[in-house]
Design a protein around this motif. Sequence first.
Motif, short mmCIF file in Angstrom:
data_model
loop_
_atom_site.label_atom_id
_atom_site.label_comp_id
_atom_site.label_asym_id
_atom_site.label_seq_id
_atom_site.Cartn_x
_atom_site.Cartn_y
_atom_site.Cartn_z
N MET A 224 -8.71 -51.36 -18.11
CA MET A 224 -7.33 -51.21 -17.65
C MET A 224 -6.37 -51.90 -18.62
O MET A 224 -6.71 -52.93 -19.21
N PRO A 225 -5.18 -51.36 -18.77
CA PRO A 225 -4.18 -52.02 -19.62
C PRO A 225 -3.76 -53.37 -19.02
O PRO A 225 -3.77 -53.55 -17.80
N ASN A 226 -3.41 -54.31 -19.89
CA ASN A 226 -3.00 -55.64 -19.44
C ASN A 226 -1.83 -55.59 -18.48
O ASN A 226 -1.75 -56.38 -17.54
N LEU B 60 0.42 -56.72 -13.11
CA LEU B 60 1.09 -56.25 -11.89
C LEU B 60 0.19 -56.46 -10.67
O LEU B 60 0.66 -56.90 -9.62
N LEU B 61 -1.08 -56.15 -10.81
CA LEU B 61 -2.02 -56.34 -9.71
C LEU B 61 -2.14 -57.82 -9.37
O LEU B 61 -2.11 -58.21 -8.19
N GLY B 62 -2.25 -58.67 -10.38
CA GLY B 62 -2.34 -60.11 -10.15
C GLY B 62 -1.09 -60.65 -9.47
O GLY B 62 -1.17 -61.46 -8.54
#
Length: 66
Positions: free
Chosen positions: A38-40, A45-47
């Motif tokens: 996955m892109p950083n 955003l998820l974090g």
Amino acid sequence: MFDGYFFTVAGLICFFEGLPYLASPDHLKAWLLKVCSMPNRHLRLLGGAMMVLGLLLVYWGRHHGG
């Protein structure tokens, strides 16, 4: 300095973090491979979303719980 809540929360975190490794290590490995690709930006955003959700749950639990 730390009351019982700290150790309770730390214990629950360890329990829930370890559960996927015990329950389904093959699925966990496949999921981790997907996460690595996955892109950083998506991971950040998820974090961030998980941190906000966590803080909201703590607020809700402290003000509406027992």
